[in-house]
Enzyme design. Structure first.
Site, mmCIF file in Angstrom:
data_model
loop_
_atom_site.group_PDB
_atom_site.id
_atom_site.type_symbol
_atom_site.label_atom_id
_atom_site.label_comp_id
_atom_site.label_asym_id
_atom_site.label_seq_id
_atom_site.Cartn_x
_atom_site.Cartn_y
_atom_site.Cartn_z
ATOM 1 N N LYS A 100 0.849 -1.210 0.000
ATOM 2 C CA LYS A 100 0.000 0.000 0.000
ATOM 3 C C LYS A 100 0.881 1.255 0.000
ATOM 4 C CE LYS A 100 -3.905 -2.360 2.120
ATOM 5 N NZ LYS A 100 -4.748 -2.634 3.289
ATOM 6 N N GLN A 122 -4.876 -1.616 9.523
ATOM 7 C CA GLN A 122 -4.754 -2.923 8.875
ATOM 8 C C GLN A 122 -5.326 -4.012 9.785
ATOM 9 O OE1 GLN A 122 -3.827 -3.356 5.709
ATOM 10 N NE2 GLN A 122 -3.944 -5.576 5.763
ATOM 11 N N ASP A 140 -11.060 2.666 3.663
ATOM 12 C CA ASP A 140 -11.318 1.231 3.532
ATOM 13 C C ASP A 140 -12.802 0.963 3.258
ATOM 14 O OD1 ASP A 140 -9.197 -0.557 3.628
ATOM 15 O OD2 ASP A 140 -8.969 -0.371 5.801
HETATM 16 N N1 GUN Z 1 -6.793 -6.899 5.860
HETATM 17 C C1 GUN Z 1 -7.038 -7.588 4.716
HETATM 18 N N2 GUN Z 1 -7.586 -6.783 3.788
HETATM 19 C C2 GUN Z 1 -7.710 -5.567 4.362
HETATM 20 C C3 GUN Z 1 -8.200 -4.319 3.883
HETATM 21 O O1 GUN Z 1 -8.677 -4.167 2.762
HETATM 22 N N3 GUN Z 1 -8.127 -3.282 4.766
HETATM 23 C C4 GUN Z 1 -7.643 -3.435 6.021
HETATM 24 N N4 GUN Z 1 -7.640 -2.357 6.812
HETATM 25 N N5 GUN Z 1 -7.178 -4.578 6.486
HETATM 26 C C5 GUN Z 1 -7.205 -5.633 5.657
#
Ligand code: GUN
Length: 293
Positions: free
Chosen positions: A52, A96, A119
């Site tokens: 990311k 996350q 998100d």
């Molecule tokens: N863990 C797995 N996929 C995601 C996501 O799209 N966002 C977040 N914050 N955690 C994740």
């Protein structure tokens, strides 16, 4: 049969975003800023967050990574969320997941200012999405919508079968595919572990979106000639020939199913690369205050 290339599509979109960011900055606007909170040292989460941050660089965003040990308390994490909510320089942020067991993920999600929830996990964004209002749509469903539209796949009046009813894929996907717009206007059926006629439903589907987390679950006998198949599965299966020790396995038996399809997304290289790209799209929207002032 056409293979849906998520990797190429994601690269193309990130390029478009980067061009728009430079345009914004050239006109005196603010460079979008994404912050990410990472708790602990889960291998998968480390990789996701690293990717990311790299994607932010590609798009020309500012990014901030905030790390905590998994001994952090819920209150300490909530205090950081509050700080980011109030930081005017931060346009959007993510926490996350998964979080350590002693921290309530739901509580943390609901503590995030929905205007910065890139998100799209906050109930306000989920609710607005389900009634078709402008909002942050979560990464995987948004990535799938982007692939459907970039490939010009017809969805109006089509029978769409979604395998899986998770909060992050199945439910939002169903909601989006039935919405009065493109991609949408489909007749949606959601099948899950308690659906007795799942195979029969799939056989009648024009579009199958498989998100059940069961490797190679969808086989050729379940797919109609000319169907569109989107594979959301990302099960890690041990593979000693790989440096990582595993490989990703989709929900669809690709070799078996592909010859019957009009379009099919592979694993890896299909939906996966689109998820981070969706987060970048949401971050650009956050920077532009596109959905919320
Ligand atoms: N863990 C797995 N996929 C995601 C996501 O799209 N966002 C977040 N914050 N955690 C994740």
């Amino acid at each position: 049969m056409q293979i849906i290339d998520g990797k190429a599509t994601a690269a193309e979109i990130k390029k478009e975003i980067a061009a728009e960011v430079e345009e914004i900055v050239a006109h005196g606007g603010k460079r979008p800023h994404l912050a990410a909170i990472l708790v602990g040292h889960d291998g998968g989460s480390e990789t996701y967050v690293k990717n990311k941050v790299l994607a932010c660089e590609t798009c020309g965003f500012k990014s901030t990574l905030i790390r905590f040990e998994d001994t952090i308390t819920e209150d300490e994490l909530l205090a950081k969320v509050k700080e980011l909510n109030e930081d005017d320089d931060v346009d959007g942020f993510i926490v996350q997941l998964p979080l350590p067991k002693h921290i309530s993920e739901q509580k943390v999600i609901e503590a995030i200012d929905y205007k910065k929830d890139v998100d799209g996990f906050h109930p306000i964004n989920v609710g607005r999405m389900s009634i078709g209002l402008p909002c942050y749509i979560s990464a995987t469903p948004n990535g799938i919508l982007t692939l459907l539209s970039r490939y010009g796949i017809e969805t109006k009046g089509k029978k769409c079968v979604i395998l899986g009813r998770s909060n992050i894929v199945g439910k939002p996907m169903a909601s989006l595919m039935m919405q009065k717009r493109y991609p949408g206007d489909a007749t949606v059926t959601v099948c899950h572990s308690h659906s007795p006629n799942l195979k029969e439903e799939c056989r009648h589907a024009d579009i199958i979106i498989a998100a059940i987390g069961s490797p190679h679950f969808v086989t050729a006998d379940m797919v109609k000639e000319g169907a569109v198949v989107i594979d959301v599965g990302t099960t890690r299966v041990p593979d000693p020939t790989r440096k990582s020790g595993f490989r990703l396995c989709g929900d669809v038996n690709f070799n078996d199913v592909a010859p019957k399809c009009s379009f099919i997304s592979p694993v890896p290289g299909g939906v996966g690369p689109m998820t981070i790209c969706s987060l970048m799209k949401n971050t650009l929207s956050a920077g532009k205050k596109e959905f919320y002032k």
